[in-house]
Design an enzyme around this catalytic site. Structure first.
Site, PDB file in Angstrom:
ATOM      1  N   ASN A 153      -6.011   2.188 -13.235  1.00 27.18           N
ATOM      2  CA  ASN A 153      -4.973   1.330 -12.671  1.00 27.18           C
ATOM      3  C   ASN A 153      -3.612   1.892 -13.058  1.00 27.18           C
ATOM      4  OD1 ASN A 153      -3.830  -1.089 -11.474  1.00 27.18           O
ATOM      5  ND2 ASN A 153      -3.393  -1.763 -13.566  1.00 27.18           N
ATOM      6  N   LEU A 169      -4.788  -7.040  -7.138  1.00 27.80           N
ATOM      7  CA  LEU A 169      -4.473  -8.205  -7.955  1.00 27.80           C
ATOM      8  C   LEU A 169      -5.678  -8.996  -8.446  1.00 27.80           C
ATOM      9  CD1 LEU A 169      -1.366  -9.548  -6.001  1.00 27.80           C
ATOM     10  CD2 LEU A 169      -1.470  -7.904  -7.884  1.00 27.80           C
ATOM     11  N   HIS A 206       0.267   0.475 -13.930  1.00 23.55           N
ATOM     12  CA  HIS A 206       1.034  -0.743 -14.232  1.00 23.55           C
ATOM     13  C   HIS A 206       2.511  -0.381 -14.287  1.00 23.55           C
ATOM     14  CE1 HIS A 206       1.593  -4.798 -15.739  1.00 23.55           C
ATOM     15  NE2 HIS A 206       2.449  -4.305 -16.633  1.00 23.55           N
ATOM     16  N   GLY A 208       0.776  -1.238   0.000  1.00 19.21           N
ATOM     17  CA  GLY A 208       0.000   0.000   0.000  1.00 19.21           C
ATOM     18  C   GLY A 208       0.807   1.287   0.000  1.00 19.21           C
ATOM     19  N   SER A 209       2.047   1.242  -0.453  1.00 20.96           N
ATOM     20  CA  SER A 209       2.838   2.483  -0.462  1.00 20.96           C
ATOM     21  C   SER A 209       2.252   3.502  -1.432  1.00 20.96           C
ATOM     22  CB  SER A 209       4.298   2.180  -0.808  1.00 20.96           C
ATOM     23  OG  SER A 209       4.409   1.553  -2.072  1.00 20.96           O
ATOM     24  N   ASN A 210       1.774   3.044  -2.581  1.00 22.10           N
ATOM     25  CA  ASN A 210       1.109   3.963  -3.504  1.00 22.10           C
ATOM     26  C   ASN A 210      -0.183   4.512  -2.913  1.00 22.10           C
ATOM     27  OD1 ASN A 210       2.291   4.682  -6.038  1.00 22.10           O
ATOM     28  ND2 ASN A 210       2.228   2.529  -6.632  1.00 22.10           N
ATOM     29  N   ASP A 219      -5.010  -5.135 -18.105  1.00 21.84           N
ATOM     30  CA  ASP A 219      -4.031  -4.202 -18.688  1.00 21.84           C
ATOM     31  C   ASP A 219      -4.318  -3.839 -20.140  1.00 21.84           C
ATOM     32  OD1 ASP A 219      -2.613  -4.296 -16.255  1.00 21.84           O
ATOM     33  OD2 ASP A 219      -1.466  -6.032 -16.915  1.00 21.84           O
TER      34      ASP A 219
END
Length: 207
Positions: free
Chosen positions: A120, A103, A122, A30-32, A163
């Site tokens: 999202n 995920l 990537h 969860g750093s982002n 993606d």
């Protein structure tokens, strides 16, 4: 004094209602997510109102708790169906959804409820090194093994396929012949922290 107090309360409630509410979906550290939450804590028009995860032991839940953001964990069957998750999002008046290391596939029900409102990030330059199973260190290992001279980030809308949604933004970093996958990861993370909140803010200002 009483009239002033009522007016102040009215202004506070109006401000809260008028803010755009973001939900973050995350499965890991969860750093982002923390970076995004902290960024919008300084905003008068946008706030992260909810963090949802598919893993009860994901460290993102601890980060969100420390920052005062409500969390919810749903089992796999709920992520497949989507109705319980949609109910929570609607109750929280969520306007926009951000995937930050999430995920699971987003249920079709949510895709239809939030068209072009789910994005999202990537850790590579799509369409290269994308698709099911390509996440985190796997991506950086593939980039180094292929001898790529650059990598980076792709921020894109979500659709029914991993993606493959429309690309919104890309930023690049050099990959040196001496770089390890960890070296590439550090460069990519720096791009994520720098650009992801800014792109989210820009999209919300346009909507």
């Amino acid at each position: 004094m009483q009239c002033f107090a009522h007016f102040s309360l009215f202004c506070a409630l109006k401000s809260r209602v008028m803010k755009k509410n973001i939900a973050i979906f995350a499965s890991g550290s969860g750093s982002n997510a923390e970076n995004i939450i902290r960024y919008f804590q300084k905003s008068g028009s946008v706030q992260v109102s909810l963090v949802l995860s598919n893993k009860s032991d994901a460290y993102v839940l601890e980060r969100a708790h420390r920052l005062g953001v409500p969390c919810n964990v749903f089992p796999k069957e709920d992520w497949i169906a989507g109705d319980e998750i949609l109910a929570v999002l609607q109750e929280a008046r969520i306007d926009f959804i951000v995937l930050a290391g999430f995920l699971f596939r987003v249920p079709d029900l949510l895709l239809h409820a939030y068209p072009y409102k789910i994005i999202n990030i990537h850790p590579a330059l799509l369409p290269k090194y994308g698709g099911k199973g390509m996440y985190g260190d796997r991506v950086h290992q593939a980039v180094v093994a292929a001898g790529e001279k650059e990598s980076g980030i792709t921020i894109h809308y979500i659709n029914e396929h991993y993606d493959e949604g429309d690309i919104i933004f890309q930023a690049t970093c050099a990959v040196l012949p001496t770089d390890s996958p960890d070296d590439v990861a550090k460069k990519v993370h720096a791009l994520e922290y720098e650009h992801f909140p800014l792109v989210i803010e820009k999209l919300l200002n346009e909507k």
